[in-house]
Scaffold this motif. Sequence first.
Motif, PDB file in Angstrom:
ATOM      1  N   LYS A 224       0.894  -1.399   0.093  1.00  0.00           N
ATOM      2  CA  LYS A 224       0.096   0.039  -0.026  1.00  0.00           C
ATOM      3  C   LYS A 224       0.906   1.388  -0.024  1.00  0.00           C
ATOM      4  CE  LYS A 224      -0.576   0.242   5.102  1.00  0.00           C
ATOM      5  NZ  LYS A 224      -1.457   0.296   6.201  1.00  0.00           N
ATOM      6  N   ASN A 225       2.102   1.067   0.210  1.00  0.00           N
ATOM      7  CA  ASN A 225       2.949   2.507   0.379  1.00  0.00           C
ATOM      8  C   ASN A 225       3.652   2.786  -1.030  1.00  0.00           C
ATOM      9  OD1 ASN A 225       2.967   3.002   3.080  1.00  0.00           O
ATOM     10  ND2 ASN A 225       3.957   1.155   3.585  1.00  0.00           N
ATOM     11  N   LYS A 226       3.259   1.866  -2.028  1.00  0.00           N
ATOM     12  CA  LYS A 226       3.883   1.963  -3.573  1.00  0.00           C
ATOM     13  C   LYS A 226       2.979   3.112  -4.270  1.00  0.00           C
ATOM     14  CE  LYS A 226       6.083  -2.424  -4.869  1.00  0.00           C
ATOM     15  NZ  LYS A 226       7.166  -1.982  -5.346  1.00  0.00           N
ATOM     16  N   PRO A 227       3.773   4.042  -4.860  1.00  0.00           N
ATOM     17  CA  PRO A 227       2.862   5.054  -5.735  1.00  0.00           C
ATOM     18  C   PRO A 227       2.443   4.339  -6.699  1.00  0.00           C
ATOM     19  CG  PRO A 227       5.231   5.224  -5.982  1.00  0.00           C
ATOM     20  CD  PRO A 227       5.092   4.220  -4.815  1.00  0.00           C
ATOM     21  N   VAL A 228       1.031   4.520  -7.207  1.00  0.00           N
ATOM     22  CA  VAL A 228       0.181   3.915  -8.213  1.00  0.00           C
ATOM     23  C   VAL A 228       0.125   4.937  -9.619  1.00  0.00           C
ATOM     24  CG1 VAL A 228      -1.930   2.967  -8.915  1.00  0.00           C
ATOM     25  CG2 VAL A 228      -1.005   2.620  -6.850  1.00  0.00           C
ATOM     26  N   ILE A 229       0.860   4.312 -10.682  1.00  0.00           N
ATOM     27  CA  ILE A 229       0.744   5.200 -11.732  1.00  0.00           C
ATOM     28  C   ILE A 229      -0.236   4.394 -12.768  1.00  0.00           C
ATOM     29  CG2 ILE A 229       1.903   6.252 -13.743  1.00  0.00           C
ATOM     30  CD1 ILE A 229       2.671   7.044 -10.963  1.00  0.00           C
ATOM     31  N   ILE A 230      -1.149   4.981 -13.248  1.00  0.00           N
ATOM     32  CA  ILE A 230      -2.313   4.305 -13.965  1.00  0.00           C
ATOM     33  C   ILE A 230      -2.059   4.907 -15.555  1.00  0.00           C
ATOM     34  CG2 ILE A 230      -4.735   4.088 -14.553  1.00  0.00           C
ATOM     35  CD1 ILE A 230      -5.347   3.709 -11.761  1.00  0.00           C
ATOM     36  N   PHE A 231      -2.240   3.733 -16.489  1.00  0.00           N
ATOM     37  CA  PHE A 231      -2.263   3.986 -17.800  1.00  0.00           C
ATOM     38  C   PHE A 231      -3.527   3.960 -18.530  1.00  0.00           C
ATOM     39  CE2 PHE A 231       2.191   2.698 -16.881  1.00  0.00           C
ATOM     40  CZ  PHE A 231       2.989   3.664 -17.055  1.00  0.00           C
ATOM     41  N   ASN A 232      -3.927   4.812 -19.453  1.00  0.00           N
ATOM     42  CA  ASN A 232      -5.232   4.441 -20.182  1.00  0.00           C
ATOM     43  C   ASN A 232      -5.285   5.347 -21.357  1.00  0.00           C
ATOM     44  OD1 ASN A 232      -8.388   5.103 -20.654  1.00  0.00           O
ATOM     45  ND2 ASN A 232      -8.573   3.372 -19.185  1.00  0.00           N
ATOM     46  N   HIS A 233      -6.031   5.137 -22.281  1.00  0.00           N
ATOM     47  CA  HIS A 233      -6.013   5.889 -23.495  1.00  0.00           C
ATOM     48  C   HIS A 233      -6.657   7.401 -23.407  1.00  0.00           C
ATOM     49  CE1 HIS A 233      -5.900   7.055 -27.669  1.00  0.00           C
ATOM     50  NE2 HIS A 233      -7.248   6.963 -27.733  1.00  0.00           N
ATOM     51  N   ASP A 234      -7.702   7.286 -22.395  1.00  0.00           N
ATOM     52  CA  ASP A 234      -8.063   8.582 -22.097  1.00  0.00           C
ATOM     53  C   ASP A 234      -8.216   9.015 -20.563  1.00  0.00           C
ATOM     54  OD1 ASP A 234      -9.281  11.116 -22.368  1.00  0.00           O
ATOM     55  OD2 ASP A 234     -11.384  10.122 -22.754  1.00  0.00           O
ATOM     56  N   LEU A 235      -8.141  10.412 -20.068  1.00  0.00           N
ATOM     57  CA  LEU A 235      -8.380  10.957 -18.925  1.00  0.00           C
ATOM     58  C   LEU A 235      -9.628  10.444 -18.378  1.00  0.00           C
ATOM     59  CD1 LEU A 235      -6.805  12.451 -16.811  1.00  0.00           C
ATOM     60  CD2 LEU A 235      -7.844  14.350 -17.447  1.00  0.00           C
ATOM     61  N   LEU A 236      -9.600   9.647 -17.028  1.00  0.00           N
ATOM     62  CA  LEU A 236     -10.722   9.346 -16.327  1.00  0.00           C
ATOM     63  C   LEU A 236     -11.439  10.432 -15.993  1.00  0.00           C
ATOM     64  CD1 LEU A 236     -12.405   7.218 -14.913  1.00  0.00           C
ATOM     65  CD2 LEU A 236     -10.972   7.330 -12.844  1.00  0.00           C
ATOM     66  N   THR A 237     -10.954  11.543 -15.287  1.00  0.00           N
ATOM     67  CA  THR A 237     -11.710  12.436 -14.754  1.00  0.00           C
ATOM     68  C   THR A 237     -10.760  13.938 -14.727  1.00  0.00           C
ATOM     69  OG1 THR A 237     -13.035  13.569 -12.923  1.00  0.00           O
ATOM     70  CG2 THR A 237     -11.376  12.177 -12.338  1.00  0.00           C
ATOM     71  N   TYR A 238     -11.425  15.013 -15.004  1.00  0.00           N
ATOM     72  CA  TYR A 238     -10.446  16.302 -14.754  1.00  0.00           C
ATOM     73  C   TYR A 238     -10.830  16.564 -13.359  1.00  0.00           C
ATOM     74  CZ  TYR A 238      -8.305  20.798 -16.049  1.00  0.00           C
ATOM     75  OH  TYR A 238      -7.644  21.781 -16.278  1.00  0.00           O
ATOM     76  N   ASN A 239     -11.588  16.103 -12.574  1.00  0.00           N
ATOM     77  CA  ASN A 239     -12.011  16.381 -11.363  1.00  0.00           C
ATOM     78  C   ASN A 239     -10.495  15.809 -10.137  1.00  0.00           C
ATOM     79  OD1 ASN A 239     -14.370  17.599 -11.562  1.00  0.00           O
ATOM     80  ND2 ASN A 239     -15.493  15.666 -11.598  1.00  0.00           N
ATOM     81  N   ASP A 240     -10.737  16.436  -9.031  1.00  0.00           N
ATOM     82  CA  ASP A 240      -9.589  15.654  -8.205  1.00  0.00           C
ATOM     83  C   ASP A 240      -9.813  14.463  -7.789  1.00  0.00           C
ATOM     84  OD1 ASP A 240      -8.079  18.359  -8.008  1.00  0.00           O
ATOM     85  OD2 ASP A 240      -9.924  19.228  -6.808  1.00  0.00           O
ATOM     86  N   GLN A 241     -11.073  13.945  -7.578  1.00  0.00           N
ATOM     87  CA  GLN A 241     -11.406  12.615  -7.062  1.00  0.00           C
ATOM     88  C   GLN A 241     -11.492  11.615  -8.589  1.00  0.00           C
ATOM     89  OE1 GLN A 241     -11.262  11.407  -3.859  1.00  0.00           O
ATOM     90  NE2 GLN A 241     -10.517  13.453  -3.762  1.00  0.00           N
ATOM     91  N   PHE A 242     -10.471  10.621  -8.349  1.00  0.00           N
ATOM     92  CA  PHE A 242     -10.574   9.523  -9.519  1.00  0.00           C
ATOM     93  C   PHE A 242     -11.207   8.345  -9.081  1.00  0.00           C
ATOM     94  CE2 PHE A 242      -7.222  12.394 -11.066  1.00  0.00           C
ATOM     95  CZ  PHE A 242      -7.039  12.135 -12.352  1.00  0.00           C
ATOM     96  N   VAL A 243     -12.540   8.497  -9.303  1.00  0.00           N
ATOM     97  CA  VAL A 243     -13.439   7.496  -8.851  1.00  0.00           C
ATOM     98  C   VAL A 243     -13.683   6.544 -10.086  1.00  0.00           C
ATOM     99  CG1 VAL A 243     -15.468   6.741  -7.656  1.00  0.00           C
ATOM    100  CG2 VAL A 243     -14.194   8.640  -6.687  1.00  0.00           C
TER     101      VAL A 243
END
Length: 817
Positions: free
Chosen positions: A241-260
Amino acid sequence: MRLIFTVAFALLANVAGAQYKGKVFLDENKNKTWDAGEKGMKDVSVSDGQNVLKTDMNGNFSLPGHTKNRFIFVTVPAGYKLSAKHYLKIEDKVEAYNFGLLPDPTSAGSSVKMLQITDTETDKYNDWITNLKNFSKNQEVSFIVHTGDICYEKGLNFHANQVTPEALGKQIFYCIGNHDLVKGAYGEELFESLFGPVYYSFDAGPAHFIVTPMRSGDVQPSYTVDEVISWMKNDLAATDKNKPVIIFNHDLLTYNDQFVLKGKNDSINLNENNLKAWVYGHWHNNFVRKSDKTGIQYVSSAAPSMGGIDNSAGQFLSIEIDKDGVKEIKPHYTYLHDHLVVNSPNGSDMIIVKDGNLMISANIYDTENVVKSAKSIIYDEKGNQIAVSALTANTDWSWYGKVPAAKITKGKSYMIQTEVTYDGGRVHIEKQAFILPVNARMGMSSNSGLHSAASIGSVESNQGKATALALKWVNNIKGSIWKGSPLLAEGKLFVATIDDANNLQCGISALDPITGKILWHYKTRNSIKHTLADERGIILGTDMEGFTYALKPDNGALIWKKDLGMKTLPGYISGGIADKGIYYTGSGSYLQALEVATGKTIWINKDWTGGEGTPEKMTMAGEVLITGSNWQSLFGHDRKTGKLLWKRSDEGLRFRSSTGIYKGGKVYITGLNAIFILDPLTGKNIDKIEGTYDFKVMATPLITDQHLIMPTSTNGVVAYDLKTLKEVWNRPTGNALVYSAPYTGPGAATVESTVVKYGNDLLFAASDGHLYVINEKSGEVLQKLNLGAPVFADPALNGKQLFLADFAGNVYGFEIK
């Protein structure tokens, strides 16, 4: 706090009798097969697409499978790479799903470097692939990620054969894009047959990386968002759980602050799972943003193979990741090898003497290598070495140095030899001749030809003589310059800079137009892509996150700052316009008119939204404000109320990049491959030039007494007779150094910069890095100066002064002789 889900149910599969067994092992003989005696790797996560478990002390695992399983895949641990693939297709004949690992020093340590490519959309081999391969080797890159739109059947098959770990010498991981969901039994069938599962994970350095798929595309996929969420929860539960998580996707999930991420029945809050960055493509633009509230970074890049939809420079990104997430991002512009141009001293027109020194300015770039050092050596006519200067880097292109001018004799020929040493030790050398003119001043500066900027925008006649330019000063403002043309106002020269990587070098700078001295710099939160505006003694600009700044011209002090309310992509790259105390800026739902004195909103657009960013500058046509959205429409608004009067999306007008010009009650503006003459009140055609050229460049048409002159994406500049609208001449330029016009690549003679008129002649700069003087009547080249960096910004003409800014961050002051 990271969501905690037990993986014990998967471990119980050993007891229950699992369907899919295998081993993760150290492939000591590199034969991609487990041999007796080869060590099993413990605590490595493996998955069947839903269940995730860790290998036992001998590297063994057993997975229960699920109703839709098609692959067994492994989460490659940090410090290792695969000897084969990260996945194996589930087949009845397979008895054991074994994964061989090899030690990989580039994947170990406290930080790791990766490359992002995206939206390559090609089935043809070109040098950008070689660039990736050599850069990865030279810089010890750990892995490459392609964030989708490989593109359709031909592109998918080409990449599977040519853009592979074997070809690049590095692990490459693919995301599925909307144009990678193609016809088949299900949308991802072809992708899976070539690249394996559409979601999976791997570790490198201190971080955990997750590849996720598009929700939908050209063909409906078989996977659901709920299935992706279910797997992600299990994957993250098996991750430190201490590892930073980097996510790759073709598009941005959200422009907001909460990535849900939300499905029909399930959801996952990625902010609670140590998400540090979301890396994506899809928009074909260069845009990096960091959330003030969460620190999560949003990282987007244009394609490395071609120019971006919004005229972003073609590039790939190197991204360094450490325990805190993204440490550093660097863009790398493709197709350049051993590019070295000393633009001063060069010949007799490009030479500067300042404060008793001969100033050296060089633009140096190599896609595949990092420049470690550079120096210039000056030789006299007999070959004797008379001076040496180490060069200092200003930006990733620009290097400066100086030698005592007393060592140079006026009127004699000299040779300047510049040596570039790359970090691998290789040296590249270029030589060129120069002559210090006999009339050059040897005192404080050689700027005697430049005069006061009191008569802003005035144009003098050359009385029939051919126009010629002489460089009087150059200064680098430490940031790249895209469409932020020099603005001469309030006795100063104002230029906007961009930083599409780390948002550190973006801002507004003021220079002395006589000497080029930097007077002040104001740091903005993101890149200001376009030209600034001046209204009632206030300098105005809007950055790519939709923040508008109003500055005092004398010292750069902030008068007011306004968040326009940009809530979604695309980023703001257009140019605002100021008139009669009002600043018009923004796009879509945040297009608005602001009171210049206070920043108060007078009106805001409520009639349209959507589309892609366009690098146009708004056009004021009487009482009509004309703006647009790329791939959407051209719009005409009532300037007083903001009410939409008309829109045009036909005849290629929805695919545009250039700014219109209002003259004689008409608007001249380009579409994809035509030039339109419009009625500004209705938006209807008055006339039209059916082009044989691609006009999707950022330049504005020039209307003279005789001609309509327009730059092109691939064929330099073209002139039409203003009365007959027939082509008069075409002036080709060289191949672009950096590709920016949408979908252009090698072979494109692009001109993004607007042509200006002086006397009987025309002046413009091109993406080939040259400044041209041509005759208006014939298109004949009268003078051609090599700057060594592409120019996208428009020149500014004032009397006998010409100001220019290149992509390397150099601002030039020329005298018209």
